[in-house]
Design a protein around this motif. Structure first.
Motif, mmCIF file in Angstrom:
data_model
loop_
_atom_site.group_PDB
_atom_site.id
_atom_site.type_symbol
_atom_site.label_atom_id
_atom_site.label_comp_id
_atom_site.label_asym_id
_atom_site.label_seq_id
_atom_site.Cartn_x
_atom_site.Cartn_y
_atom_site.Cartn_z
ATOM 1 N N UNK A 66 0.721 -1.429 -0.097
ATOM 2 C CA UNK A 66 -0.090 0.005 0.025
ATOM 3 C C UNK A 66 0.833 1.255 -0.037
ATOM 4 N N UNK A 67 1.970 1.131 0.912
ATOM 5 C CA UNK A 67 2.712 2.498 0.793
ATOM 6 C C UNK A 67 3.594 2.734 -0.673
ATOM 7 N N UNK A 68 3.761 1.389 -0.958
ATOM 8 C CA UNK A 68 4.614 1.347 -2.188
ATOM 9 C C UNK A 68 3.740 1.782 -3.562
ATOM 10 N N UNK A 69 2.602 1.366 -3.368
ATOM 11 C CA UNK A 69 1.515 1.894 -4.487
ATOM 12 C C UNK A 69 1.400 3.388 -4.549
ATOM 13 N N UNK A 70 0.787 3.934 -3.255
ATOM 14 C CA UNK A 70 0.679 5.447 -3.241
ATOM 15 C C UNK A 70 1.982 6.193 -3.399
ATOM 16 N N UNK A 71 3.112 5.858 -2.841
ATOM 17 C CA UNK A 71 4.118 6.827 -2.917
ATOM 18 C C UNK A 71 4.792 6.588 -4.072
ATOM 19 N N UNK A 72 4.840 5.195 -4.758
ATOM 20 C CA UNK A 72 5.355 4.828 -5.968
ATOM 21 C C UNK A 72 4.435 5.479 -7.404
ATOM 22 N N UNK A 73 3.267 5.599 -7.411
ATOM 23 C CA UNK A 73 2.481 6.052 -8.521
ATOM 24 C C UNK A 73 2.722 7.577 -8.410
ATOM 25 N N UNK A 74 2.581 8.235 -7.123
ATOM 26 C CA UNK A 74 2.855 9.743 -7.275
ATOM 27 C C UNK A 74 4.227 10.105 -7.543
ATOM 28 N N UNK A 75 5.132 9.382 -7.218
ATOM 29 C CA UNK A 75 6.564 10.017 -7.482
ATOM 30 C C UNK A 75 6.849 9.515 -8.874
ATOM 31 N N UNK A 76 6.559 8.361 -9.334
ATOM 32 C CA UNK A 76 6.829 7.953 -10.806
ATOM 33 C C UNK A 76 5.979 9.048 -11.779
ATOM 34 N N UNK A 77 4.873 9.314 -11.421
ATOM 35 C CA UNK A 77 4.289 10.358 -12.678
ATOM 36 C C UNK A 77 4.722 11.593 -12.552
ATOM 37 N N UNK A 78 4.958 11.992 -11.447
ATOM 38 C CA UNK A 78 5.929 13.245 -11.176
ATOM 39 C C UNK A 78 7.196 13.272 -12.006
ATOM 40 N N UNK A 79 7.872 12.436 -11.585
ATOM 41 C CA UNK A 79 9.158 12.274 -12.275
ATOM 42 C C UNK A 79 9.203 12.160 -13.913
ATOM 43 N N UNK A 80 7.986 11.429 -14.262
ATOM 44 C CA UNK A 80 7.837 11.417 -16.007
ATOM 45 C C UNK A 80 7.724 12.852 -16.465
ATOM 46 N N UNK A 81 6.756 13.593 -15.609
ATOM 47 C CA UNK A 81 6.455 14.815 -16.278
ATOM 48 C C UNK A 81 7.506 15.645 -16.069
ATOM 49 N N UNK A 82 8.574 15.618 -15.157
ATOM 50 C CA UNK A 82 9.669 16.507 -14.898
ATOM 51 C C UNK A 82 10.619 16.096 -15.884
ATOM 52 N N UNK A 83 10.784 15.169 -16.662
ATOM 53 C CA UNK A 83 11.529 14.595 -17.612
ATOM 54 C C UNK A 83 12.688 13.703 -17.177
ATOM 55 N N UNK A 84 12.585 13.184 -16.051
ATOM 56 C CA UNK A 84 13.608 12.399 -15.677
ATOM 57 C C UNK A 84 13.747 11.226 -16.580
ATOM 58 N N UNK A 85 15.111 10.673 -17.049
ATOM 59 C CA UNK A 85 15.075 9.491 -17.819
ATOM 60 C C UNK A 85 14.673 8.202 -17.048
#
Length: 126
Positions: A66-85
């Motif tokens: 549950x923690x991995x899902x919540x934190x992982x999805x939010x962090x991954x989508x933010x990093x994708x929009x920030x342009x991180x490889x």
């Protein structure tokens, strides 16, 4: 001896299209729920008798997912929009899960005690 799949191609796909990593971060808990369908069928047939309460291991696994899902999805989508490889996103995602797992292992007893105390507050008095 080699792996049955080509890990290099998977890494190249993640590097080229980090959206796959975001989709995985968003939907991986639902894949585990799909894997629970056979257990439900076995329970209905009477072959499998689950425990009434989650033990410490089961509680820890649920908290990690549950923690991995919540934190992982939010962090991954933010990093994708920030342009991180994509490979950096993958390394951050894996290290995040490693840190969450270490945190839960160290604090599992206290978290379970806190959760049970919170559940006792919610029970109606008869």
């Amino acid at each position: 001896m080699e792996l049955p799949f080509n890990i290099i191609d998977i890494l190249r796909t993640i590097e080229a299209e980090p959206g796959f990593l975001v989709a995985f971060a968003a939907f991986h808990p639902f894949a585990i729920m799909v894997l629970a369908i056979p257990l439900w069928i076995f329970r209905k047939m009477g072959v499998y008798k689950p425990a009434e309460e989650l033990g410490m291991f089961g509680f820890s696994v649920v908290v990690i997912f549950m923690l991995g899902w919540l934190l992982g999805f939010v962090s991954q989508i933010l990093m994708m929009f920030m342009g991180i490889p994509g490979l950096k996103m993958l390394m951050i995602y894996l290290s995040m899960y490693l840190c969450i797992t270490a945190f839960v292992i160290v604090n599992a007893y206290g978290m379970k005690k806190w959760y049970e105390r919170d559940q006792l507050k919610k029970k109606p008095v008869t």
